[in-house]
Structures are given as structure tokens and as C-alpha cells.
Write an enzyme that holds these catalytic residues in place. Structure first.
Site, PDB file in Angstrom:
ATOM      1  N   SER A   1      -1.738   0.353  -4.448  1.00 16.41           N
ATOM      2  CA  SER A   1      -2.421   1.475  -3.805  1.00 16.41           C
ATOM      3  C   SER A   1      -3.742   1.758  -4.506  1.00 16.41           C
ATOM      4  CB  SER A   1      -1.531   2.711  -3.886  1.00 16.41           C
ATOM      5  OG  SER A   1      -2.265   3.870  -3.544  1.00 16.41           O
ATOM      6  N   ALA A   2      -4.743   2.179  -3.723  1.00 20.06           N
ATOM      7  CA  ALA A   2      -6.028   2.586  -4.300  1.00 20.06           C
ATOM      8  C   ALA A   2      -5.920   3.959  -4.953  1.00 20.06           C
ATOM      9  CB  ALA A   2      -7.085   2.621  -3.202  1.00 20.06           C
TER      10      ALA A   2
ATOM     11  N   LYS B   1      -9.634   5.383   5.237  1.00 16.98           N
ATOM     12  CA  LYS B   1      -8.275   4.987   4.832  1.00 16.98           C
ATOM     13  C   LYS B   1      -8.301   3.804   3.864  1.00 16.98           C
ATOM     14  CE  LYS B   1      -5.730   6.903   8.665  1.00 16.98           C
ATOM     15  NZ  LYS B   1      -5.214   6.624   9.999  1.00 16.98           N
TER      16      LYS B   1
ATOM     17  N   THR C   1       1.379  10.275   3.568  1.00 18.95           N
ATOM     18  CA  THR C   1       0.387  11.030   2.793  1.00 18.95           C
ATOM     19  C   THR C   1      -1.036  10.828   3.305  1.00 18.95           C
ATOM     20  OG1 THR C   1       0.606   9.214   1.265  1.00 18.95           O
ATOM     21  CG2 THR C   1       1.533  11.312   0.566  1.00 18.95           C
TER      22      THR C   1
ATOM     23  N   LYS D   1     -10.692  -1.716  -2.410  1.00 16.42           N
ATOM     24  CA  LYS D   1     -10.531  -2.296  -1.072  1.00 16.42           C
ATOM     25  C   LYS D   1     -11.810  -1.985  -0.273  1.00 16.42           C
ATOM     26  CE  LYS D   1      -5.616  -1.125  -1.372  1.00 16.42           C
ATOM     27  NZ  LYS D   1      -4.493  -0.315  -0.867  1.00 16.42           N
TER      28      LYS D   1
ATOM     29  N   GLU E   1      -0.126  -3.057   4.732  1.00 16.78           N
ATOM     30  CA  GLU E   1      -1.231  -2.097   4.778  1.00 16.78           C
ATOM     31  C   GLU E   1      -1.322  -1.341   6.095  1.00 16.78           C
ATOM     32  OE1 GLU E   1      -3.851  -0.838   3.314  1.00 16.78           O
ATOM     33  OE2 GLU E   1      -3.884  -1.873   1.382  1.00 16.78           O
ATOM     34  N   ASP E   2      -1.894  -0.147   6.062  1.00 18.32           N
ATOM     35  CA  ASP E   2      -2.152   0.610   7.300  1.00 18.32           C
ATOM     36  C   ASP E   2      -3.640   0.724   7.618  1.00 18.32           C
ATOM     37  OD1 ASP E   2      -2.711   2.357   5.114  1.00 18.32           O
ATOM     38  OD2 ASP E   2      -2.662   4.045   6.516  1.00 18.32           O
TER      39      ASP E   2
ATOM     40  N   ASP F   1       0.871  -1.155   0.000  1.00 14.86           N
ATOM     41  CA  ASP F   1       0.000   0.000   0.000  1.00 14.86           C
ATOM     42  C   ASP F   1       0.928   1.230   0.000  1.00 14.86           C
ATOM     43  OD1 ASP F   1      -2.439   1.468   0.487  1.00 14.86           O
ATOM     44  OD2 ASP F   1      -1.735   1.718   2.535  1.00 14.86           O
ATOM     45  N   LEU F   2       0.422   2.370  -0.378  1.00 14.86           N
ATOM     46  CA  LEU F   2       1.281   3.565  -0.413  1.00 14.86           C
ATOM     47  C   LEU F   2       0.992   4.513   0.752  1.00 14.86           C
ATOM     48  CD1 LEU F   2       3.340   5.407  -1.904  1.00 14.86           C
ATOM     49  CD2 LEU F   2       1.403   6.335  -3.160  1.00 14.86           C
ATOM     50  N   ASP F   3      -0.224   5.074   0.732  1.00 16.45           N
ATOM     51  CA  ASP F   3      -0.570   6.109   1.719  1.00 16.45           C
ATOM     52  C   ASP F   3      -0.624   5.507   3.115  1.00 16.45           C
ATOM     53  OD1 ASP F   3      -1.024   8.193  -0.250  1.00 16.45           O
ATOM     54  OD2 ASP F   3      -2.775   7.030  -0.831  1.00 16.45           O
TER      55      ASP F   3
END
Ligand code: B16
Ligand code: MG
Length: 222
Positions: free
Chosen positions: A119-120, A48, A20, A150, A174-175, A12-14
Site C-alpha cells: 500500500s502507498a 486513488k 477506506t 505508484k 489493485e483498485d 493494495d489496501l485502500d
């Protein structure tokens, strides 16, 4: 699931690679104020990992405003949020990668694991560029190429496909609760970064990105 089978990692990115998530939160909070939906901790956490239009629907529903906007007006609202987000991410530099993540990516690469981004966010390629991390990944799954966002498994299944691996050979990082649910639904190994309360479904969990190393993952699985 056996960690010895894992060959690739989908990130995942953010909130995982980059700090971010706070920018998405700031921009959505402003939009919630605009449509007069009260901002709560629960709404903030639930957004999120959720894609742009689904996030907008969640905010409208949370305030009981779901029937007050036409499709065209909804697109305009989402676009204004994205414009604000893009202004905020312009300030990113390589120093905004979350603690330990650049080292973790390097550790994985040195150990021969294959890496992709799941990432979404449609802004993911731009964010990677600001962080100077584009080359760290073999590819970025295009979130608009999957049918369901997601917590559906689609983007993590697409990540495994991009790597030519079976889901059991992939670990996802993932966060967000929606993201951990997506990894689990894909049949991959879920590694969550966040509170035990938010990420109770994660197979492996850390409080902070600085704790994520291969050794610590293996420790939790043993
Ligand atoms: P965009 P991730 C997600 O990214 C964010 O967590 C979420 O807050 C955002 O709404 C979503 O991307 C869509 O982003 O509007 O930039 O396309 O956590 O999956 O990396
Ligand atoms: Mg995230």
C-alpha cells in the site's frame, strides 16, 4: 505470464482490503474545498493509490494553485488531511473489510501462496490493526522506503523482494489505475477491482471484491 508460476500475492489496501478509499476521498475533498480546487470525478479517481504529497500536488495543480504555497505550507495541508483521515479510520472494525476479501486471503493462504501488503499508505499498519488482519500478511512494504510512488513499479518490486520471489512469480491486486500501472511496470500479474473504463490495463479484472477467488482468476486467464 503463466498463472502456474505465481507463488505470492501483493495487495493494495485502500479500496481492496478495506473500505477506506472513501475516507481518503472525503478528507481530500475537504482539502480541495479549502484550497478552492473544484472537485471532479476525474480528480477523485486519479488520486486513488497516489501517495500523500503527490496527491496534494495533484489537487493544487488541478486548480492552478501549484505556485501559491511554500513547502512548509504544503506539509501543513497534507498533515491536516492526514489528521482528518486518522479520525475517520478510528471507526473501522473487522466488519469493514471489503466483501469476500477475508475469505480470499484465507483461500490463498490455504493454497500455500505467500502474502504481503503493498500500500502507498503510511497508515496501512494502523488500518490492518483495526481490521484485525495484521497476521494475514508476512510483511508490509514501507512506502517511505521506495523512491517513486505508484504508478512507478517500486513498491511492487519491493514486495517481490520481500517475498524473495521474481516479479513473474507475483500477482498484485489493485483498485486504482495508478496501482495497476505499477504492477504492470514491475512485470507482475495485475488483478484489478473496479470499472473496465478505469482499469483497462489490468490483466484480470473484477467489478467487485466479492468476485475475487482463485477459480475466477484462473477462468479469466484461460
Ligand atoms: P497516506 P493504497 C493509498 O493507499 C490511497 O489509495 C491514497 O488515496 C492515499 O493518498 C495513499 O495511500 C497515501 O496514504 O496518506 O495514508 O499515507 O490504495 O495504495 O493502499
Ligand atoms: Mg487502493
Amino acid at each position: 505470464m503463466n498463472f502456474a508460476d505465481i507463488r505470492g500475492f501483493a495487495f493494495d489496501l485502500d479500496g481492496v482490503i478495506a473500505d477506506t478509499a472513501r475516507f481518503h476521498t472525503q478528507a481530500w475533498h475537504q482539502l480541495a474545498d479549502q484550497v478552492k480546487t473544484p472537485w471532479t470525478q476525474e480528480l477523485e479517481e486519479g488520486l486513488k493509490g497516489v501517495g500523500r504529497m503527490d496527491s496534494l500536488e495533484m489537487i493544487l495543480r488541478a486548480g492552478g494553485h501549484q505556485d501559491e504555497y511554500s513547502q512548509e505550507e504544503k506539509v501543513a495541508l497534507a498533515t491536516s488531511k492526514n489528521d482528518r483521515y486518522q479520525e475517520l479510520v478510528k471507526t473501522l472494525t473487522p466488519a469493514d473489510a471489503l466483501p469476500g476479501m477475508v475469505d480470499f486471503l484465507a483461500e490463498l493462504k490455504a493454497a500455500g501462496y505467500r502474502l504481503v501488503l503493498a500500500s502507498a499508505s503510511k497508515n496501512a499498519p494502523t488500518v490492518l490493526k483495526y481490521l484485525q488482519l495484521t497476521a494475514a500478511f508476512e510483511g508490509v512494504v514501507d512506502p517511505s522506503s521506495v523512491a517513486n510512488g505508484k504508478p512507478a513499479p517500486d513498491i511492487y518490486l519491493a514486495a517481490a523482494k520481500m517475498l524473495n520471489l521474481a516479479p513473474e512469480q507475483v500477482a498484485g491486486v489493485e483498485d486504482a489505475a495508478a496501482g495497476v500501472a505499477a504492477i504492470n511496470a514491475a512485470g507482475e500479474l495485475s488483478i484489478g477491482i473496479g470499472s473496465a473504463e478505469d482499469l483497462r490495463e489490468a490483466a484480470v479484472r473484477f467489478d467487485s471484491t466479492s468476485q475475487v477467488t482463485l477459480e475466477n482468476i484462473k477462468k479469466q486467464l484461460n
